[in-house]
Design an enzyme around this catalytic site. Structure first.
Site, mmCIF file in Angstrom:
data_model
loop_
_atom_site.group_PDB
_atom_site.id
_atom_site.type_symbol
_atom_site.label_atom_id
_atom_site.label_comp_id
_atom_site.label_asym_id
_atom_site.label_seq_id
_atom_site.Cartn_x
_atom_site.Cartn_y
_atom_site.Cartn_z
ATOM 1 N N LYS A 1 0.845 -1.204 0.000
ATOM 2 C CA LYS A 1 0.000 0.000 0.000
ATOM 3 C C LYS A 1 0.873 1.245 0.000
ATOM 4 C CE LYS A 1 -3.976 1.963 2.555
ATOM 5 N NZ LYS A 1 -4.891 1.759 3.696
ATOM 6 N N SER B 1 -9.800 1.949 2.599
ATOM 7 C CA SER B 1 -8.898 2.653 1.713
ATOM 8 C C SER B 1 -7.873 1.756 1.021
ATOM 9 C CB SER B 1 -8.150 3.721 2.496
ATOM 10 O OG SER B 1 -7.366 3.124 3.523
ATOM 11 N N SER C 1 -10.138 -0.481 6.743
ATOM 12 C CA SER C 1 -9.523 -0.375 5.421
ATOM 13 C C SER C 1 -8.833 -1.622 4.887
ATOM 14 C CB SER C 1 -8.527 0.772 5.408
ATOM 15 O OG SER C 1 -9.226 1.962 5.212
HETATM 16 N N1 GLN Z 1 -13.202 4.383 5.853
HETATM 17 C C1 GLN Z 1 -12.656 4.774 7.118
HETATM 18 C C2 GLN Z 1 -12.207 6.207 7.043
HETATM 19 O O1 GLN Z 1 -12.403 6.790 6.022
HETATM 20 C C3 GLN Z 1 -11.530 3.864 7.487
HETATM 21 C C4 GLN Z 1 -10.305 4.115 6.737
HETATM 22 C C5 GLN Z 1 -9.150 3.266 7.155
HETATM 23 O O2 GLN Z 1 -9.325 2.234 7.810
HETATM 24 N N2 GLN Z 1 -7.955 3.709 6.810
HETATM 25 O O3 GLN Z 1 -11.674 6.748 7.971
#
Ligand code: GLN
Length: 481
Positions: free
Chosen positions: A76, A151, A175
């Protein structure tokens, strides 16, 4: 001997290599060809260079005994690899090359993994759809009109599409698990403190964890074995012995007690998702597990609590991106330089979170919002502690729906935030969670099942997940690209 190694799991490729049936050169050639063939449609990988592949092959030449020798892993875009650009999917970090490896990368290198391809992500990991990256959206390999989740959408889509054999993601509110669910692969968020965060570009430091995204549960255990463990460079990593996770891969759930939280089967959850999860629990029951309805009464406050704590931490973590030390710098006197760099460098969701976070931390609001949220966080954790006194694990859907359409929620932050309703509580409580494929919608989109366990009990997650995978026979299915 097959040449399409992109179809295989890491443990299969390991066997081919150790039997001298193939070599890392052939394996990486297959994955590289696959990236060149499909990535223009999927956009899971944002930078890929055949010269890097050659260098990786040279670097790993003498690592034959390594646990990941010759295995291509996508990373990532928020995990530092020495000398290679890392941007968090943001314009503000364009051109930034970190001078050191994240601890997880050091470990992968030591075990002979081939670091091949950077995976796309929502900008700074703020998002659930992988639509806010400055590299453009990633498309779900099962249906290009749909989002892959976020994400870590690039990591999950890359594994599903065969552009990587396995991948690393990060999970702050879901995410890893949510994109794994939407792309039909396996994703595990370890217990907070199980895996070092050193070299992970911080979003919300009290919630972030790095974890594996893989094609099956065996690969998940393999990658977790490599990355888990105490690290003196991360003061929040925990000095506890790491078990051999491959020992948890037993096809047996006899005597396992599963809690099914009623607050996770609420209105708004898609009927096919609900049915599929309930059928999966019944399958586990036939295999010898027992289940009972339980209650996690503070669940309804989890999303609200998260959207105070996470932006608060993010606003302070992102203060360092000001044009002075990293990436982009726009001209102007000192104040204008800060303003111009941050105005141009950050996308709108990032700005929204910085404003939200700065607000809840500001004097006068700190007690009303931030401290209150910390109190609720404790309550949420206590809900879980109570259940885990009597139950080995909790099973829920990973996400309320299968993959939604690109553009469907991007202008509606609240509905986007609600896609993490089932994953966020585990981050707030610091407990581990895994998402595994448990079915398909009529439209042929993957559905994921989430298993949660008490802190440092990844073994239970893997055991239940492995048993389910072996008996449901869902995991071999891949999208047709
Ligand atoms: N979708 C969640 C957010 O936007 C989690 C994102 C994540 O786990 N990095 O904060």
């Amino acid at each position: 001997m097959p040449e399409d190694f992109y179809r295989f799991t890491a443990h299969e490729i390991k066997r081919f290599i150790s039997n001298d049936e193939t070599t890392p050169v052939e394996v990486t050639a297959s994955i590289s060809d696959r990236i060149e063939e499909v990535n223009s449609r999927v956009n899971a990988i944002i930078s890929f260079d055949r010269n890097d592949v050659k260098e990786e092959l040279r670097r790993t030449k003498d690592k034959r005994a390594g646990k990941l020798f010759g295995i291509p892993v996508a990373v990532k875009d928020n995990i530092c690899i020495e000398g290679r650009q890392v941007t968090c999917g943001s314009r503000i970090l364009k051109g930034f090359r970190p001078p050191y490896d994240a601890t997880v990368i050091e470990k992968l290198k030591k075990e002979g993994a081939i670091l091949l391809g950077r995976a796309n992500m929502d900008e700074f990991a703020f998002g659930s759809s992988c639509e806010t990256s400055s590299y453009g959206p990633t498309n779900n390999p099962w249906d290009f009109d749909r989002i892959p989740g976020g994400s870590s959408g690039g990591s999950a889509a890359a594994v599903a599409a065969g552009e990587a054999t396995m991948a690393l993601g990060s999970d702050t509110g879901g995410s890893i698990r949510q994109p794994a669910s939407l792309c039909g692969v396996v994703g595990l968020k370890p217990t907070y403190g199980r895996v070092s965060r050193y070299g992970l570009i911080a979003f919300a430091s009290s919630l972030d964890q790095i974890g594996p995204i893989t094609k099956d549960v065996r690969d998940c255990a393999l990658l977790l074995n490599v990355i888990a463990g105490y690290d003196p460079k991360d003061s929040t990593s925990v000095d506890m012995k790491v078990p051999d996770y491959s020992k948890s891969l037993v096809n047996d759930v006899k005597g396992i007690k599963i809690g099914i939280p009623r607050e996770y089967f609420i209105e708004g959850i898609d009927r096919e998702v609900k049915e599929s999860v309930i059928n999966s629990v019944k399958l586990l029951e036939r295999l010898g597990a027992k289940y009972e309805e339980v209650s996690l009464p503070h669940t309804e406050y989890a999303v609200g609590t998260y959207y105070i704590i996470a932006p608060a931490e993010a606003s302070s973590n992102l203060a360092r991106f000001d044009g002075v030390q990293y990436g982009l710098r726009k001209p102007g006197n000192l104040i204008d330089m800060y303003k111009n760099t941050r105005s141009v460098g950050f996308g709108s969701e990032v700005k929204r979170r910085i404003i939200l976070g700065t607000y809840v931390l500001s004097s006068g609001y700190y007690d009303a919002y931030y401290l209150k949220a910390l109190g609720v966080r404790t309550k949420i954790k206590e809900d879980f502690d109570k259940i885990f006194k009597d139950f080995d694990c909790i099973i829920t859907p990973t996400a309320p729906t299968a993959a939604f359409k690109i553009g469907e929620k991007v202008d509606d932050p609240i509905s986007m935030y609600l896609s993490d309703i089932f994953t966020i509580p585990a981050n707030l409580a610091g407990i581990p969670g895994i998402s595994i494929p448990c079915g398909f919608t009529k439209g042929d989109l993957p559905i994921g099942l989430q298993i949660l366990a008490k802190p440092f009990n990844e073994e239970t997650l893997l055991r239940v997940a492995y048993t389910f995978e072996k008996n449901s026979k869902l995991c071999g299915r891949r999208p047709n690209l």
